[in-house]
Write an enzyme that holds these catalytic residues in place. Structure first.
Site, PDB file in Angstrom:
ATOM      1  N   TYR A  27      -1.442  -0.438  10.458  1.00  0.00           N
ATOM      2  CA  TYR A  27      -1.522  -0.980   9.097  1.00  0.00           C
ATOM      3  C   TYR A  27      -0.287  -0.568   8.305  1.00  0.00           C
ATOM      4  CZ  TYR A  27      -3.559  -1.940   4.473  1.00  0.00           C
ATOM      5  OH  TYR A  27      -3.820  -2.414   3.207  1.00  0.00           O
ATOM      6  N   SER A  29       0.854  -1.185   0.000  1.00  0.00           N
ATOM      7  CA  SER A  29       0.000   0.000   0.000  1.00  0.00           C
ATOM      8  C   SER A  29       0.889   1.235   0.000  1.00  0.00           C
ATOM      9  CB  SER A  29      -0.895   0.005   1.247  1.00  0.00           C
ATOM     10  OG  SER A  29      -1.548   1.257   1.393  1.00  0.00           O
TER      11      SER A  29
END
Length: 214
Positions: free
Chosen positions: A79, A67
Site C-alpha cells: 500500500y 496517505s
C-alpha cells in the site's frame, strides 16, 4: 461522458479509489502487486488522463487521496508503495498544470481505518494458509501471529472521525488558495513523517524497528 460535461462545465476531480492489505514482501504473490498498482496508482492516472482536457478548459482542481504511509511502512509495504508512487505522479502533474490554471492537491490522511474500513483486521491463520512453501520454511506461525496482532492493534487505534478528511477534500476543491498537500493526521503520525523526511534513513529504520519489536 466527456461530451456531456463539455456542455455544463467540469470543475473538480477527486481520485479516491484505493485498496489495502497486510503482508511482508515475500508473502504476497505478483498478482497482488499488479492488482494494487492497477487500482491505487493506474486507476487514478486513467481517470486523470480522461478528464484532463476538461480540467484544463475550465481551470479546475484535481485531488488525490494519498496517505502518510507514503513516507514509511509498518507491515503494508504494498500500500505504501502505491501511495509513494501517486505522490510523485502528483508532483509532476502539479507543476505541469500551473500554466493552465489547474491546481493539483494531495490529501495525506493518517490512520482512519475504523471509519473507512479500507483495511479490515487481518487473520494470521489466513495469511499462513496462503504462504508459499518457501515462505513457510523461513517464517513460523508464531511470527505471523505476532505481526498480525501488531498490525491489528495499529488499526484499532485509528480515528473514527472521517469528517476531517472530507473537510480537507472540500477545502482542496473550493478554497481560493488550496494547499498542495493536506496532512490530516495525529501529532504522533506527523512526528513520524517529520523524522522520515528530515533525519537519515538509518534513524527512521531504528525508530520503525523499535516499534515493530514492541
Amino acid at each position: 461522458l466527456l461530451s456531456h460535461f463539455s456542455s455544463i462545465g467540469f470543475w473538480g476531480l477527486v481520485n479516491n479509489a484505493g485498496i489495502s492489505t497486510f503482508g511482508e514482501t515475500g508473502w504476497l504473490p505478483m498478482e497482488t502487486y499488479e492488482k494494487f498498482a492497477d487500482v491505487n496508482l493506474l486507476g487514478s492516472i486513467r481517470t486523470t488522463l480522461a478528464f484532463l482536457p476538461l480540467l484544463r478548459k475550465y481551470k479546475g482542481r484535481i485531488v488525490f487521496m494519498s496517505s502518510i504511509i507514503a513516507y514509511f511502512t509498518l507491515g503494508n509495504g504494498i500500500y505504501s508503495m502505491t501511495k509513494a508512487a501517486i505522490e510523485k505522479f502528483c508532483d509532476a502533474l502539479r507543476l505541469e498544470m500551473k500554466k493552465f490554471g489547474v491546481q493539483v492537491c494531495i490529501i495525506q490522511p493518517g490512520n482512519y481505518a475504523p471509519s473507512t474500513k479500507i483495511q479490515p483486521p487481518v487473520s494470521a491463520e489466513e495469511i499462513w494458509s496462503e504462504l508459499s512453501e518457501e515462505e513457510k520454511a523461513v517464517y513460523n506461525k508464531e511470527y505471523v501471529q505476532e505481526r498480525a496482532n501488531f498490525f491489528n492493534s495499529i488499526l484499532s487505534e485509528g480515528s473514527t472521525n472521517s469528517n476531517e478528511v472530507v473537510d480537507a477534500m472540500v477545502d482542496a476543491l473550493t478554497s481560493p488558495a488550496p494547499k498542495a498537500r493536506y496532512m490530516v493526521a495525529k501529532l504522533k503520525e506527523k512526528a513520524l513523517v517529520f523524522v522520515c523526511a528530515l533525519f537519515p534513513t538509518a534513524v527512521m529504520d531504528s525508530v520503525l524497528s523499535y516499534a515493530l519489536s514492541k
